[in-house]
Design an enzyme around this catalytic site. Structure first.
Site, PDB file in Angstrom:
ATOM      1  N   ASP A   1     -23.403  36.258   2.401  1.00 55.91           N
ATOM      2  CA  ASP A   1     -21.987  36.410   2.069  1.00 55.91           C
ATOM      3  C   ASP A   1     -21.646  37.889   1.919  1.00 55.91           C
ATOM      4  OD1 ASP A   1     -19.407  36.115   1.224  1.00 55.91           O
ATOM      5  OD2 ASP A   1     -19.862  34.778  -0.457  1.00 55.91           O
TER       6      ASP A   1
ATOM      7  N   HIS B   1     -18.508  38.726   1.257  1.00 57.77           N
ATOM      8  CA  HIS B   1     -17.501  38.653   0.181  1.00 57.77           C
ATOM      9  C   HIS B   1     -16.315  39.582   0.426  1.00 57.77           C
ATOM     10  CE1 HIS B   1     -16.709  37.451  -4.142  1.00 57.77           C
ATOM     11  NE2 HIS B   1     -17.321  36.385  -3.655  1.00 57.77           N
TER      12      HIS B   1
ATOM     13  N   GLU C   1     -20.812  35.461   6.049  1.00 58.07           N
ATOM     14  CA  GLU C   1     -19.556  34.937   5.521  1.00 58.07           C
ATOM     15  C   GLU C   1     -18.601  36.064   5.136  1.00 58.07           C
ATOM     16  OE1 GLU C   1     -18.236  32.423   1.517  1.00 58.07           O
ATOM     17  OE2 GLU C   1     -20.186  32.064   2.471  1.00 58.07           O
TER      18      GLU C   1
ATOM     19  N   GLU D   1     -12.551  30.820   2.939  1.00 59.96           N
ATOM     20  CA  GLU D   1     -12.339  30.463   1.542  1.00 59.96           C
ATOM     21  C   GLU D   1     -11.022  31.009   1.010  1.00 59.96           C
ATOM     22  OE1 GLU D   1     -14.612  33.100  -1.545  1.00 59.96           O
ATOM     23  OE2 GLU D   1     -15.902  32.886   0.208  1.00 59.96           O
TER      24      GLU D   1
ATOM     25  N   ASP E   1     -11.570  25.558   1.430  1.00 61.24           N
ATOM     26  CA  ASP E   1     -11.930  25.079   0.104  1.00 61.24           C
ATOM     27  C   ASP E   1     -11.056  23.880  -0.250  1.00 61.24           C
ATOM     28  OD1 ASP E   1     -11.936  24.791  -2.821  1.00 61.24           O
ATOM     29  OD2 ASP E   1     -13.082  26.665  -2.817  1.00 61.24           O
TER      30      ASP E   1
ATOM     31  N   HIS F   1     -16.113  25.548   1.451  1.00 59.10           N
ATOM     32  CA  HIS F   1     -16.369  26.427   0.312  1.00 59.10           C
ATOM     33  C   HIS F   1     -16.240  25.606  -0.961  1.00 59.10           C
ATOM     34  CE1 HIS F   1     -14.823  29.506  -2.665  1.00 59.10           C
ATOM     35  NE2 HIS F   1     -15.865  30.162  -2.182  1.00 59.10           N
TER      36      HIS F   1
END
Length: 382
Positions: free
Chosen positions: A183, A185, A209, A236, A258, A285
């Site tokens: 990830d 982020h 990700e 996400e 998500d 997610h």
């Protein structure tokens, strides 16, 4: 059947639960929350309640359309998350009314079990080899880790090499048959992301990700996709099928909508179908609570192009509350060999311990994500 009551509960560690009651005694549970903005979403949930109170809960699609489209201003993380909680709870009621799990109402199961992955390493990843080894010993066949802590727009070779070293440790612990997700982020600029994904090719990640911020879709995201053979995942922080389409056009391999942010079960089904057109997979997610995970699993069992499921058991954010704390029966989340079994109970397939929820809500929470700064004092992406 009519909707008679709407209640919300702030519960540790950082979640918001929604209970919808009906005049026939059936109740549905949802999880509408934006992590760090739970109180704001709670206000939106109660503002929207006037649109559903007194209505038939089984008109799920009509409720979805009204809750999303009846306001002149619509969408975004707060309103979409409020809608998501309602949608989850209405599907829960629909399954209970028909005495079947939600995935049966979505066309029935397309698989017998669902693969899940576990988190390792925390926000500033460390102790990776030992952490991954523990997850492998617990039966997981896939893990996810953050690529690094704060990163500057073009960071040093030392930072890039440290990220690669952590990924190598994870690969060593997993062996050739395990899967590693990494990830970013949104902490990396497009330039730094392009550098890192090429370096990480040697460990063959299942996906990387959110390599760039969601507002940098289009050419920036496409440039990362094209920079290496590593599959790219995003989603996400995208809240509808309209928002994920540019990511698919950019060539991402995996979408991560998500269920508590992107319109609930109804919209995740549509996002999954859209991804299928592009040959992409979905990996919902879900670093949240038991209701969000239960909704994700219902989708996973009914979606042909599902890849893998995130879950939050023993996640590093879970202080003061855990995934299993709010369930009467925890067996739906007894993972075997890194997989979840098909839920057979009605609705979302879980039984909420309302006593535990109400007790936790007496304390509530005010969770906020950390605010990071670079060494020069400027704001860093968390």
């Amino acid at each position: 059947m009519k909707i008679t009551g709407i209640e919300t509960f702030l519960v540790a560690p950082r979640w918001l639960f929604l209970k919808i009651s009906t005049d026939e005694g059936l109740v549905g549970w949802g999880e509408p929350v934006v992590e760090g903005r739970a109180e704001t979403v709670r206000a939106a949930v109660h503002e929207l309640s006037e649109l559903v109170l007194g209505q038939d809960p089984l008109r799920i699609e009509d409720h979805w359309q009204v809750l999303r489209r009846s306001g002149f201003y619509r969408g975004g993380p707060v309103l979409s998350s409020a809608l998501s909680g309602y949608d989850q709870a209405l599907w829960d009621i629909a399954g209970k009314a028909r005495n079947c799990p939600v995935h049966e109402l979505l066309g029935g199961p397309v698989r017998d079990r669902v693969r899940v992955y576990s988190w390792v390493g925390g926000d500033r990843p460390d102790g990776i080899f030992e952490a991954v080894t523990r997850q492998v010993e617990a039966g997981y066949t896939a893990v996810k880790m953050n690529v690094a802590g704060p990163l500057t727009a073009i960071d040093t070779p030392a930072q890039a090499n440290a990220a690669l070293d952590r990924a190598r440790q994870a690969r060593e612990a997993l062996g050739p048959h395990g899967d590693l997700a990494i990830d970013f982020h949104g902490r990396t600029s497009p330039a730094m992301a392009r550098r890192l994904v090429r370096m990480l090719e040697e460990v063959q990640p299942m996906f990387v990700e959110e390599p760039v911020l969601p507002e940098l879709q289009g050419n920036a995201l496409a440039s990362v996709v094209q920079a290496s053979t590593v599959p790219v995942a995003v989603g996400e922080r995208l809240y509808s099928r309209w928002e994920v389409k540019p990511a698919l056009d950019a060539g991402v391999a995996v979408l991560q909508p998500d269920p508590s942010h992107a319109g609930g079960i109804s919209e995740l089904r549509r996002i999954g179908a859209l991804a299928e057109i592009y040959g992409a997979s979905i990996a919902p997610h879900c670093p949240l609570g038991p209701i969000a995970l239960a909704a994700s699993l219902q989708i996973a069992f009914a979606t042909p192009n599902f890849l893998i499921q995130e879950q939050s058991l023993r996640l590093h954010y879970n202080t003061g509350g855990e995934l299993l704390d709010y369930l009467l029966d925890t067996t739906p989340f007894d993972f075997v060999d890194g997989h979840a079994r098909r839920p057979l109970g009605p609705g979302l397939g879980i039984e909420i311990d309302e006593t535990a929820v109400r007790r936790a809500a007496e304390t509530g929470h005010s969770w906020r994500n950390p605010v990071w700064r670079h060494e020069d004092g400027s704001l860093a992406e968390w």
